[in-house]
Design a protein around this motif. Sequence first.
Motif, short mmCIF file in Angstrom:
data_model
loop_
_atom_site.label_atom_id
_atom_site.label_comp_id
_atom_site.label_asym_id
_atom_site.label_seq_id
_atom_site.Cartn_x
_atom_site.Cartn_y
_atom_site.Cartn_z
N ALA A 133 0.82 -1.20 0.00
CA ALA A 133 0.00 0.00 0.00
C ALA A 133 0.86 1.26 0.00
CB ALA A 133 -0.93 -0.01 1.21
N VAL A 134 1.95 1.26 0.74
CA VAL A 134 2.86 2.41 0.75
C VAL A 134 3.40 2.67 -0.65
CG1 VAL A 134 5.12 3.22 1.55
CG2 VAL A 134 3.50 2.22 3.18
N LEU A 135 3.84 1.62 -1.32
CA LEU A 135 4.40 1.79 -2.67
C LEU A 135 3.32 2.20 -3.66
CD1 LEU A 135 6.83 -1.26 -2.73
CD2 LEU A 135 7.35 1.13 -2.21
N ALA A 136 2.11 1.68 -3.51
CA ALA A 136 1.03 2.04 -4.41
C ALA A 136 0.61 3.50 -4.20
CB ALA A 136 -0.17 1.12 -4.20
N ASN A 137 0.53 3.93 -2.93
CA ASN A 137 0.16 5.31 -2.63
C ASN A 137 1.28 6.30 -2.94
OD1 ASN A 137 -2.52 5.72 -0.52
ND2 ASN A 137 -1.85 3.65 -1.00
N GLN A 138 2.52 5.81 -2.97
CA GLN A 138 3.71 6.61 -3.27
C GLN A 138 3.92 7.73 -2.25
OE1 GLN A 138 2.63 7.69 -7.34
NE2 GLN A 138 3.95 6.08 -8.13
N THR A 139 3.44 7.53 -1.05
CA THR A 139 3.66 8.49 0.01
C THR A 139 3.44 7.78 1.34
OG1 THR A 139 3.11 10.72 0.78
CG2 THR A 139 1.28 9.32 0.11
N VAL A 140 3.54 8.51 2.44
CA VAL A 140 3.41 7.87 3.75
C VAL A 140 1.95 7.52 4.02
CG1 VAL A 140 5.43 9.01 4.71
CG2 VAL A 140 3.19 10.09 4.94
N ILE A 141 1.77 6.47 4.81
CA ILE A 141 0.45 6.03 5.25
C ILE A 141 0.38 6.22 6.75
CG2 ILE A 141 -0.85 3.90 5.72
CD1 ILE A 141 -0.33 3.05 2.88
N LEU A 142 -0.76 6.69 7.24
CA LEU A 142 -0.84 6.92 8.67
C LEU A 142 -1.99 6.23 9.37
CD1 LEU A 142 -2.53 10.25 9.28
CD2 LEU A 142 -1.27 10.04 7.18
N ASN A 143 -2.74 5.38 8.68
CA ASN A 143 -3.62 4.48 9.41
C ASN A 143 -4.03 3.31 8.53
OD1 ASN A 143 -5.89 5.06 7.87
ND2 ASN A 143 -6.75 6.49 9.33
N ALA A 144 -4.63 2.32 9.16
CA ALA A 144 -4.95 1.08 8.47
C ALA A 144 -6.04 1.24 7.43
CB ALA A 144 -5.35 0.01 9.49
#
Length: 481
Positions: A133-144
């Motif tokens: 998901a991090v690589l798909a979003n191409q930015t930081v993730i901050l919750n599930a």
Amino acid sequence: MSDLLFHARTSNAELRPEAEPLHVALPRVLREAVARDEEGLAARLLAAWSDTVRAHVEAGTHEVSLSGGVDSAALCAMAARHAPGKVRAWTMDVHFADAVERSNARRMAKVTGAELVDVLIPDAVLPDLFEHAVLANQTVILNARAVASDVFYLEARRQGAGPVLLSGAGADEVLQGTPGALAAAKARVDEDRALAAQVLRHEALVAVDNLRAPLRAGSRDHEEAPGATRGAVDNSGRPLEGAPRGDQESKPSTGRAPSGDGGSDQAAGPHDDFTPVDNLRAVSEGMNSDHAPRATPVDNLGTVLAALPAPWDLPAADALPTEELRYAKWVLSELILPPELRGARAHGLTVRTPYLDEGFARVALALPESVLTRDGFGKWLFRHAVRSLVPEEVRLARKTPRYGHTALSSPVRARWLELYRAWLAPARLEPLQVIDSRAVLGLLERYVRLPPDDAQAGPMDRLLMRLVSLAMLQAHTEAPP
């Protein structure tokens, strides 16, 4: 990276140089001061909504993402009105999905005649697919929830969704769907900065403090020139042909009350009835004195680092005219759209967001504030406008604050903590250069001892997920092709 953790940059959306930018271009409009004809405004809003959704349907899109909230319910209903018997609705079955909204999604599918496809997302896959998901979003993730969105689009595509889906994302931002969102976001930024100060090295904090001066060359707000033509926002980067454009003006007012609860679309309950809210858009309440952060560091002039402005108010070459618009653009770019647009695109789906279409957004953003919020609840006029489309129990359903889903509250808590420990090891953090790995490990150990409903669980989890995301992005940047 220190800029990102300290909210000292205008956007996190271009964290990776190769990332395709998210084009969030909101109309530069000001809200009218007085509502002269509320029924007229409601009719104009509904007409704009009908024109917007019809353009998508006529372009061949008959599939919608249906959470069961009023935004996705109105989207599903309007799509079904313009394409009866052709709409397919996709909903998410994950343990932190709101039970009332899931029931309402089933009801909406039944009353609109839409085919409902329920996508099951087991809890165990969320930590396992966090990196994807991090690589798909191409930015930081901050919750599930962002991870769940990635899995949702993955599974929906496998089950034949698409190639284009309609999403209700953006409704809250153009219709003031969450009263107090701006104040809550400011509190969340303060929480994030206080925690980031505990894990950033001293030299990184000094560098961040220097950003109170005008931003360095190259910083920008990704703003289009005033007056530029804009279409519906989606993840293809192309405007939707035939989407309605242009301004619409309001008419004079009768002051008539809406349907439902004597002018109030929802009855407010005591604040103490609510559990901590989701850590995507709102902020956990209070501070646990046992885990209070150390004093905010100061630079050699004695200036408190927390004096940095909110990220949406950092200097920009072409800032939007109101704080509401600047905040809306920031929250869409940072939190709402990456999972919706980039996450779906990684699985071969195009997601379109009709609420952010130029024509509808221009009408919504010009509405007087007095018709948007009543008795502490948002999107009041829109809820009234769609009364012919959405059953009352769905249209006026209380928007229950969701439990702040964190690693601590997950049914697979041990797996989440295993993931955190693996990616927050000193060997993973050292390449980031600005992180004090010993401080991070100390924070992680404090975190695992918290009860899931502790006020600091949400803020700590946000920081830990962002650090894990950065370590993952760094690892993939360093990896050979």
